[in-house]
Design a protein around this motif. Structure first.
Motif, PDB file in Angstrom:
ATOM      1  N   ASN A   1       0.728  -1.082   0.233  1.00 15.58           N
ATOM      2  CA  ASN A   1       0.101   0.019   0.106  1.00 15.58           C
ATOM      3  C   ASN A   1       0.922   1.317   0.395  1.00 15.58           C
ATOM      4  OD1 ASN A   1      -2.597  -1.320  -0.039  1.00 15.58           O
ATOM      5  ND2 ASN A   1      -2.106  -1.743   2.338  1.00 15.58           N
ATOM      6  N   MET A   2       2.080   1.553  -0.480  1.00 11.97           N
ATOM      7  CA  MET A   2       3.164   2.101  -0.689  1.00 11.97           C
ATOM      8  C   MET A   2       2.593   3.527  -1.672  1.00 11.97           C
ATOM      9  SD  MET A   2       7.601   2.524  -0.692  1.00 11.97           S
ATOM     10  CE  MET A   2       7.822   1.864   0.459  1.00 11.97           C
ATOM     11  N   THR A   3       2.763   4.808  -1.276  1.00 11.66           N
ATOM     12  CA  THR A   3       2.212   5.655  -2.055  1.00 11.66           C
ATOM     13  C   THR A   3       3.684   5.798  -3.185  1.00 11.66           C
ATOM     14  OG1 THR A   3       1.899   7.430  -0.436  1.00 11.66           O
ATOM     15  CG2 THR A   3       0.492   6.592  -0.535  1.00 11.66           C
ATOM     16  N   MET A   4       3.346   7.149  -3.862  1.00 13.37           N
ATOM     17  CA  MET A   4       4.271   7.800  -4.380  1.00 13.37           C
ATOM     18  C   MET A   4       5.528   8.627  -3.242  1.00 13.37           C
ATOM     19  SD  MET A   4       4.644   9.685  -8.242  1.00 13.37           S
ATOM     20  CE  MET A   4       3.248  11.440  -7.926  1.00 13.37           C
ATOM     21  N   ASP A   5       4.677   9.390  -2.422  1.00 15.04           N
ATOM     22  CA  ASP A   5       5.071  10.270  -1.742  1.00 15.04           C
ATOM     23  C   ASP A   5       5.507   9.176  -0.366  1.00 15.04           C
ATOM     24  OD1 ASP A   5       3.988  12.651  -3.086  1.00 15.04           O
ATOM     25  OD2 ASP A   5       1.977  11.839  -1.115  1.00 15.04           O
ATOM     26  N   GLN A   6       5.190   7.970  -0.689  1.00 17.08           N
ATOM     27  CA  GLN A   6       5.680   7.339   0.461  1.00 17.08           C
ATOM     28  C   GLN A   6       7.478   6.560   0.068  1.00 17.08           C
ATOM     29  OE1 GLN A   6       3.466   4.291   1.688  1.00 17.08           O
ATOM     30  NE2 GLN A   6       2.408   5.358   3.605  1.00 17.08           N
ATOM     31  N   PHE A   7       6.974   6.359  -1.506  1.00 23.32           N
ATOM     32  CA  PHE A   7       8.039   5.806  -1.758  1.00 23.32           C
ATOM     33  C   PHE A   7       9.223   6.462  -2.077  1.00 23.32           C
ATOM     34  CE2 PHE A   7      10.547   5.164  -5.434  1.00 23.32           C
ATOM     35  CZ  PHE A   7      10.798   4.499  -5.711  1.00 23.32           C
ATOM     36  N   ALA A   8       9.029   8.273  -2.170  1.00 24.29           N
ATOM     37  CA  ALA A   8       9.671   9.299  -2.931  1.00 24.29           C
ATOM     38  C   ALA A   8      11.135   9.989  -1.225  1.00 24.29           C
ATOM     39  CB  ALA A   8       9.650  10.558  -2.954  1.00 24.29           C
ATOM     40  N   GLN A   9      10.146   9.411  -0.119  1.00 26.77           N
ATOM     41  CA  GLN A   9      10.448   9.992   1.588  1.00 26.77           C
ATOM     42  C   GLN A   9      11.542   8.862   1.863  1.00 26.77           C
ATOM     43  OE1 GLN A   9       7.089  10.306   3.951  1.00 26.77           O
ATOM     44  NE2 GLN A   9       6.838  13.081   3.385  1.00 26.77           N
ATOM     45  N   THR A  10      11.459   7.169   0.644  1.00 28.14           N
ATOM     46  CA  THR A  10      11.789   6.477   2.073  1.00 28.14           C
ATOM     47  C   THR A  10      13.440   5.783   0.435  1.00 28.14           C
ATOM     48  OG1 THR A  10      10.550   5.178   0.933  1.00 28.14           O
ATOM     49  CG2 THR A  10      10.558   5.061   3.214  1.00 28.14           C
ATOM     50  N   ASN A  11      13.058   6.443  -0.157  1.00 29.48           N
ATOM     51  CA  ASN A  11      14.205   5.748  -1.380  1.00 29.48           C
ATOM     52  C   ASN A  11      14.474   7.685  -2.139  1.00 29.48           C
ATOM     53  OD1 ASN A  11      14.319   3.079  -0.946  1.00 29.48           O
ATOM     54  ND2 ASN A  11      12.711   2.811  -1.891  1.00 29.48           N
ATOM     55  N   PRO A  12      14.404   8.786  -1.762  1.00 28.49           N
ATOM     56  CA  PRO A  12      14.960   9.742  -2.676  1.00 28.49           C
ATOM     57  C   PRO A  12      15.670   9.989  -3.783  1.00 28.49           C
ATOM     58  CG  PRO A  12      15.855  10.264  -0.885  1.00 28.49           C
ATOM     59  CD  PRO A  12      15.526   9.045  -0.448  1.00 28.49           C
ATOM     60  N   ASN A  13      16.799   8.591  -4.008  1.00 33.40           N
ATOM     61  CA  ASN A  13      17.591   8.726  -4.565  1.00 33.40           C
ATOM     62  C   ASN A  13      16.914   8.105  -5.670  1.00 33.40           C
ATOM     63  OD1 ASN A  13      20.608   8.678  -6.032  1.00 33.40           O
ATOM     64  ND2 ASN A  13      21.169   6.806  -4.544  1.00 33.40           N
ATOM     65  N   LEU A  14      16.812   7.638  -5.595  1.00 32.63           N
ATOM     66  CA  LEU A  14      15.681   5.864  -6.757  1.00 32.63           C
ATOM     67  C   LEU A  14      14.985   7.020  -7.742  1.00 32.63           C
ATOM     68  CD1 LEU A  14      14.971   2.375  -5.133  1.00 32.63           C
ATOM     69  CD2 LEU A  14      16.505   3.176  -7.028  1.00 32.63           C
ATOM     70  N   ASP A  15      13.788   7.481  -6.074  1.00 27.43           N
ATOM     71  CA  ASP A  15      12.641   8.552  -7.441  1.00 27.43           C
ATOM     72  C   ASP A  15      13.722   8.971  -8.080  1.00 27.43           C
ATOM     73  OD1 ASP A  15       9.929  10.260  -7.142  1.00 27.43           O
ATOM     74  OD2 ASP A  15      11.239  11.763  -6.117  1.00 27.43           O
ATOM     75  N   ARG A  16      14.509  10.595  -7.486  1.00 22.97           N
ATOM     76  CA  ARG A  16      15.057  11.347  -8.587  1.00 22.97           C
ATOM     77  C   ARG A  16      15.820  10.280  -9.705  1.00 22.97           C
ATOM     78  NH1 ARG A  16      19.675  12.335  -5.878  1.00 22.97           N
ATOM     79  NH2 ARG A  16      17.420  12.744  -3.869  1.00 22.97           N
ATOM     80  N   ALA A  17      16.153   9.362  -9.525  1.00 22.39           N
ATOM     81  CA  ALA A  17      16.623   8.314 -10.970  1.00 22.39           C
ATOM     82  C   ALA A  17      15.408   8.042 -11.718  1.00 22.39           C
ATOM     83  CB  ALA A  17      17.132   7.397 -10.414  1.00 22.39           C
ATOM     84  N   PHE A  18      14.746   7.574 -11.130  1.00 24.38           N
ATOM     85  CA  PHE A  18      13.264   7.035 -11.981  1.00 24.38           C
ATOM     86  C   PHE A  18      12.863   8.669 -12.992  1.00 24.38           C
ATOM     87  CE2 PHE A  18      12.187   3.900  -8.564  1.00 24.38           C
ATOM     88  CZ  PHE A  18      12.410   2.790  -9.596  1.00 24.38           C
ATOM     89  N   ARG A  19      12.511   9.980 -12.377  1.00 23.81           N
ATOM     90  CA  ARG A  19      12.157  10.775 -12.919  1.00 23.81           C
ATOM     91  C   ARG A  19      12.932  11.688 -13.949  1.00 23.81           C
ATOM     92  NH1 ARG A  19      11.869  15.217  -9.505  1.00 23.81           N
ATOM     93  NH2 ARG A  19      13.011  14.351  -7.196  1.00 23.81           N
TER      94      ARG A  19
END
Length: 142
Positions: free
Chosen positions: A46-64
């Motif tokens: 049930n992880m949301t995109m915001d929770q993912f961005a908070q727990t994995n900021p490096n991956l979120d940046r790379a995905f973007r």
């Protein structure tokens, strides 16, 4: 007026700066790839995109950067193909950084006067060629 020695020292400094930038770029993408390998087997649940961005900021940046949105994309046809492509792209960027590192080492060691630096130049040239070949192999061909 610059002498040849001053020009060579300046070119060597540019080569060292390029090698440093290539090393930083390669370390970032290879660390991001390793982080993706660690996160991949964990079910999102049930992880949301915001929770993912908070727990994995490096991956979120790379995905973007790679234009990948795992939370909003329709993956009903082949859910694994796009994820594998993203991990290959991360590896390709890492090898591209290594190619830039080797290119900077080639520039820094060019016109070397000692045997050690000549050997370093040749090894950097071989590493540059090999890393460019790996970047080509990892490129998504149509």
């Amino acid at each position: 007026m610059y002498s040849v020695n001053d020009q060579m020292n300046e070119i060597q400094m540019y080569g060292l700066k390029a090698a440093l930038l290539g090393a930083l770029y390669a370390v970032y993408w290879l660390a991001t790839y390793i982080q993706l390998q660690l996160v991949e087997p964990i079910p999102a649940g049930n992880m949301t995109m915001d929770q993912f961005a908070q727990t994995n900021p490096n991956l979120d940046r790379a995905f973007r950067f790679l234009d990948y949105d795992p939370f909003n994309e329709d993956c009903s046809q082949n859910p694994k193909d796009r994820g594998k492509l993203i991990s290959k792209q991360m590896l390709r960027h890492g090898w591209g950084g290594l190619a830039f590192l080797f290119l900077g080492a080639c520039v820094a060691a060019y016109r070397a006067k000692t045997i050690v630096f000549r050997i370093a130049f040749r090894m950097a040239a071989i590493g540059f060629t090999a890393s460019l070949a790996i970047v080509y192999i990892l490129h998504p061909h149509p």
